[in-house]
Design a protein around this motif. Sequence first.
Motif, PDB file in Angstrom:
ATOM      1  N   LEU A 138      -5.122   2.171   5.421  1.00 35.27           N
ATOM      2  CA  LEU A 138      -5.488   3.918   5.167  1.00 35.27           C
ATOM      3  C   LEU A 138      -6.739   4.297   4.871  1.00 35.27           C
ATOM      4  CD1 LEU A 138      -3.796   3.427   1.582  1.00 35.27           C
ATOM      5  CD2 LEU A 138      -2.261   4.242   3.093  1.00 35.27           C
ATOM      6  N   LEU A 165     -10.603  -3.248  -3.143  1.00 40.21           N
ATOM      7  CA  LEU A 165     -10.958  -1.830  -3.232  1.00 40.21           C
ATOM      8  C   LEU A 165     -12.286  -1.685  -3.795  1.00 40.21           C
ATOM      9  CD1 LEU A 165      -7.360  -1.347  -5.801  1.00 40.21           C
ATOM     10  CD2 LEU A 165      -7.827   0.551  -3.833  1.00 40.21           C
ATOM     11  N   GLN A 213      -4.479   8.884  -0.994  1.00 42.09           N
ATOM     12  CA  GLN A 213      -3.752   7.672  -1.493  1.00 42.09           C
ATOM     13  C   GLN A 213      -4.630   6.915  -1.533  1.00 42.09           C
ATOM     14  OE1 GLN A 213      -0.777   6.861   1.742  1.00 42.09           O
ATOM     15  NE2 GLN A 213       0.854   5.223   0.203  1.00 42.09           N
ATOM     16  N   ARG A 214      -5.474   6.012  -0.853  1.00 48.69           N
ATOM     17  CA  ARG A 214      -6.765   5.308  -1.071  1.00 48.69           C
ATOM     18  C   ARG A 214      -7.127   5.767  -2.463  1.00 48.69           C
ATOM     19  NH1 ARG A 214      -9.509   2.244   3.690  1.00 48.69           N
ATOM     20  NH2 ARG A 214     -11.428   1.635   2.328  1.00 48.69           N
ATOM     21  N   LYS A 215      -8.207   6.802  -2.729  1.00 50.86           N
ATOM     22  CA  LYS A 215      -8.628   6.955  -3.401  1.00 50.86           C
ATOM     23  C   LYS A 215      -7.213   6.598  -4.826  1.00 50.86           C
ATOM     24  CE  LYS A 215     -10.893  10.526  -2.005  1.00 50.86           C
ATOM     25  NZ  LYS A 215     -12.363  11.967  -1.721  1.00 50.86           N
ATOM     26  N   LEU A 241       1.240  -1.096  -0.269  1.00 52.35           N
ATOM     27  CA  LEU A 241      -0.489  -0.060  -0.233  1.00 52.35           C
ATOM     28  C   LEU A 241       0.222   1.036   0.090  1.00 52.35           C
ATOM     29  CD1 LEU A 241      -2.878  -1.432   2.647  1.00 52.35           C
ATOM     30  CD2 LEU A 241      -2.926  -1.075  -0.152  1.00 52.35           C
ATOM     31  N   LEU A 279      -7.163  -2.824   2.912  1.00 56.86           N
ATOM     32  CA  LEU A 279      -7.184  -0.942   2.889  1.00 56.86           C
ATOM     33  C   LEU A 279      -7.087  -0.559   4.739  1.00 56.86           C
ATOM     34  CD1 LEU A 279      -8.818  -0.905  -0.556  1.00 56.86           C
ATOM     35  CD2 LEU A 279      -6.649  -0.987   0.050  1.00 56.86           C
ATOM     36  N   GLU A 280      -8.104  -0.519   5.222  1.00 62.10           N
ATOM     37  CA  GLU A 280      -7.775   0.194   6.547  1.00 62.10           C
ATOM     38  C   GLU A 280      -6.906   1.002   6.719  1.00 62.10           C
ATOM     39  OE1 GLU A 280     -11.829   0.760   7.286  1.00 62.10           O
ATOM     40  OE2 GLU A 280     -11.736  -0.356   6.085  1.00 62.10           O
ATOM     41  N   ASP A 328     -14.531   1.033  -2.557  1.00 65.63           N
ATOM     42  CA  ASP A 328     -14.320   2.506  -1.747  1.00 65.63           C
ATOM     43  C   ASP A 328     -15.056   2.246  -3.867  1.00 65.63           C
ATOM     44  OD1 ASP A 328     -12.709   2.220  -0.746  1.00 65.63           O
ATOM     45  OD2 ASP A 328     -10.891   3.441  -0.832  1.00 65.63           O
ATOM     46  N   ARG A 367     -10.241   5.840   5.297  1.00 62.22           N
ATOM     47  CA  ARG A 367     -10.986   5.537   4.062  1.00 62.22           C
ATOM     48  C   ARG A 367     -11.372   7.000   2.740  1.00 62.22           C
ATOM     49  NH1 ARG A 367     -15.575   2.199   3.197  1.00 62.22           N
ATOM     50  NH2 ARG A 367     -16.823   2.994   1.777  1.00 62.22           N
ATOM     51  N   SER A 426      -9.105   9.026   2.453  1.00 58.99           N
ATOM     52  CA  SER A 426      -7.491   9.562   2.079  1.00 58.99           C
ATOM     53  C   SER A 426      -7.383   9.510   0.155  1.00 58.99           C
ATOM     54  CB  SER A 426      -6.426   8.753   2.664  1.00 58.99           C
ATOM     55  OG  SER A 426      -6.474   7.125   2.547  1.00 58.99           O
TER      56      SER A 426
END
Length: 167
Positions: free
Chosen positions: A55, A91, A61-63, A27, A52-53, A94, A57, A59
């Motif tokens: 990062l 993923l 970076q996650r997007k 990640l 993913l948690e 999201d 929700r 953020s």
Amino acid sequence: QLRCLAAMVTLQGIPKDLDSYPKDLLLFLSPSDYATTGTCWQYFTNIGKANLEVLQRESSQRKQLLLEALACLKIPGTQVNEENAEVLGHLICDLNGEYIRSSGGILLKQLNQCESFLPEQEEAIRSVISSGNTKYGPPSAWSASTLNELSGLIPVFGHSILQKIPK
């Protein structure tokens, strides 16, 4: 800790054996870093199995990970097929409501594993389930095994779906 570990692992360049490292570590690397060791498809297959948690929700970076995954998999529009859903893994949690609606019941298996949902995602899940156009059929035809398979989505169902499920 994972960010520091990623920095340590990559001090001498990107190692060739990233698949042997914890998925959560990936990640904190970019797909372009990973490209030297494999394909973006391999990278996102591993990312899809990561927690993913780690990062936040919403953020950036996650997007960004989701946007890069969609681009890597060359997903046209908002419809995700079963193969791509498997690669995206966590993923999927999201994806916005439009993806959930357009993909129909294909995403329910992965959505079932999500920690939480945004209101627009919940609405889309209810819409897909209410349509009955999934491998599970309409809620009025569900059995106990169907509820077991979809147990992570039960809090999203709402009264209108729950009352249609046979006792």
